[in-house]
Design an enzyme around this catalytic site. Structure first.
Site, PDB file in Angstrom:
ATOM      1  N   HIS A  66       0.760  -1.036   0.009  1.00  0.00           N
ATOM      2  CA  HIS A  66      -0.046  -0.120  -0.056  1.00  0.00           C
ATOM      3  C   HIS A  66       0.723   1.052  -0.143  1.00  0.00           C
ATOM      4  O   HIS A  66       0.542   2.307  -0.457  1.00  0.00           O
ATOM      5  CB  HIS A  66      -0.793   0.061   1.295  1.00  0.00           C
ATOM      6  CG  HIS A  66      -2.147  -0.863   1.106  1.00  0.00           C
ATOM      7  ND1 HIS A  66      -2.135  -2.200   1.720  1.00  0.00           N
ATOM      8  CD2 HIS A  66      -3.222  -0.648   0.253  1.00  0.00           C
ATOM      9  CE1 HIS A  66      -3.536  -2.398   1.265  1.00  0.00           C
ATOM     10  NE2 HIS A  66      -3.928  -1.844   0.516  1.00  0.00           N
ATOM     11  N   GLY A  67       1.957   1.085   0.493  1.00  0.00           N
ATOM     12  CA  GLY A  67       2.880   2.466   0.639  1.00  0.00           C
ATOM     13  C   GLY A  67       3.899   2.210   1.682  1.00  0.00           C
ATOM     14  O   GLY A  67       3.767   1.253   2.701  1.00  0.00           O
TER      15      GLY A  67
END
Length: 385
Positions: free
Chosen positions: A321-322
């Site tokens: 997701h990051g």
């Protein structure tokens, strides 16, 4: 132009897909026209300029070279080292797209849909290594699968062999009419979820929470519930659009949601939420890690192996997701929940202490709902602001 973000996008899609619908109801093949539509829509999506289109082009060429090269190699040889090198090279652009912003470098590697295109490419490489894909694939087959635009930005994540089966199928007029009916219904469901329910939750509740809540605790509690519901309806709405358009194009893209807030435990939740992603990580990360541990006999304790697999899976999912702190903590949180439930499930199978029945099913759903909502609260980043 962002996919499914405006009515103009749907008007353009309707015009472009009209020949597909006409051909389908006549029992005619429309695969080549659909490829033309994909090219036109991708040109519209990346028409705003910047390096996104060139990054997409370079990424696609790299993946084509890696996939076709590895399939040719695999037909005569089978080296684990070559497989790992090819897999790492396939994942490298995605890794760079996550790392470059942290280094304060221009993120030239990133473009809309890079994560989902990477999943598609890596899946083909892994299934080639497993012997499930043996024949050399044409450029047309690979490009159509890789750049299938309805699911390019946020999934669902399809599997090549399932996609290819639909892509080569000659739909009868009756079969296509049923598929068209389901597709249109899903698109209308997407409008209800994303543009009515999701929009209303965000615009009329979340954006006004400071005036609604009467204290800091109530503010965060209401935010946790409302953000969780907004996230579901917004994402499920997008998925309904993607699946609906796919159906119209003769491709039955997999579903992504199955009543996730009715899950009875955290494992059940991940079998219902963003299913194409969780199943991808399950099949290509968790199961392979467990198989490797059993094969090499590095760890003999089955409980420890499965728990380490869950930790690896959810930390990777969080990082995917990051690299922001909330995503890493979100991944660690779900790793903790899954390992905890794994211990509980094993204990309960042995001692059978957890009561059963309809009432306890409701209690389990309520508990799971709150566990999941707290995870989304962490995911939102609000606790770290």
């Amino acid at each position: 132009m962002t996919p499914y973000s405006s009515f103009l996008f749907f008007i353009i899609l309707g015009i472009l897909l009209l020949p597909t619908m006409i051909l389908g109801t006549m029992g005619k093949r429309f695969r080549y026209y659909n490829v033309f539509v994909s090219i036109v829509v991708l040109a519209i999506i990346f028409s705003e300029g910047g390096s996104g289109f060139f990054s997409l082009l370079a990424f696609t060429i790299l993946q084509l070279i890696l996939i076709k090269g590895y399939i040719s190699y695999r037909q005569t040889k089978n080296s684990s080292l070559v497989f790992y090198i090819v897999s790492l090279l396939s994942i490298l652009p995605l890794v760079l797209s996550k790392v470059l912003p942290i280094l304060a470098v221009d993120n030239w590697a990133s473009f809309l849909g890079i994560s989902y295109l990477t999943f598609r490419a890596v899946q083909i490489i892994i299934e080639t290594r497993d012997g499930l894909i043996k024949e050399q694939l044409s450029i047309f087959q690979l490009v159509h699968f890789m750049l299938f635009y309805p699911t390019i930005s946020s999934g669902p994540i399809d599997r090549f062999r399932r996609f290819q089966k639909d892509e080569e199928k000659q739909w009868t007029p009756e079969e296509y009419k049923e598929l068209l009916y389901k597709g249109i219904n899903k698109i209308f469901l997407g409008f209800l979820y994303k543009f009515i329910i999701g929009y209303s939750i965000n615009s009329y509740f979340i954006m006004n929470l400071e005036h609604i809540a009467d204290g800091k605790f109530s503010y965060h509690l209401l935010y946790m519930y409302s953000y969780s519901l907004y996230l579901f309806f917004d994402f499920a709405g997008y998925t309904a659009f993607a699946v609906g358009v796919s159906y119209i194009m003769g491709i039955r893209s997999p579903e992504n949601f199955n009543k996730p807030f009715l899950s009875r435990n955290i494992k059940d939740f991940w079998n219902r939420w963003h299913m194409s992603l969780s199943f991808w990580f399950r099949d290509y990360v968790f199961m392979r890690f467990v198989f490797l541990m059993k094969k090499k006999k590095w760890i003999k304790n089955k409980m420890l192996v499965s728990n380490l697999g869950y930790i690896l899976l959810f930390l990777l999912m969080g990082v995917w997701h990051g690299l922001a702190i909330q995503y890493i903590i979100y991944g660690a949180y779900h790793a903790l929940m899954m390992t905890g439930f794994n211990f509980f499930e094993t204990w309960n199978k042995k001692h059978k202490r957890w009561p059963t029945g309809r009432a306890m099913t409701i209690v389990s759903i309520v508990i799971t709902f709150h566990v999941v909502c707290f995870g989304f609260y962490l995911f939102s980043g609000r606790p770290f602001q």
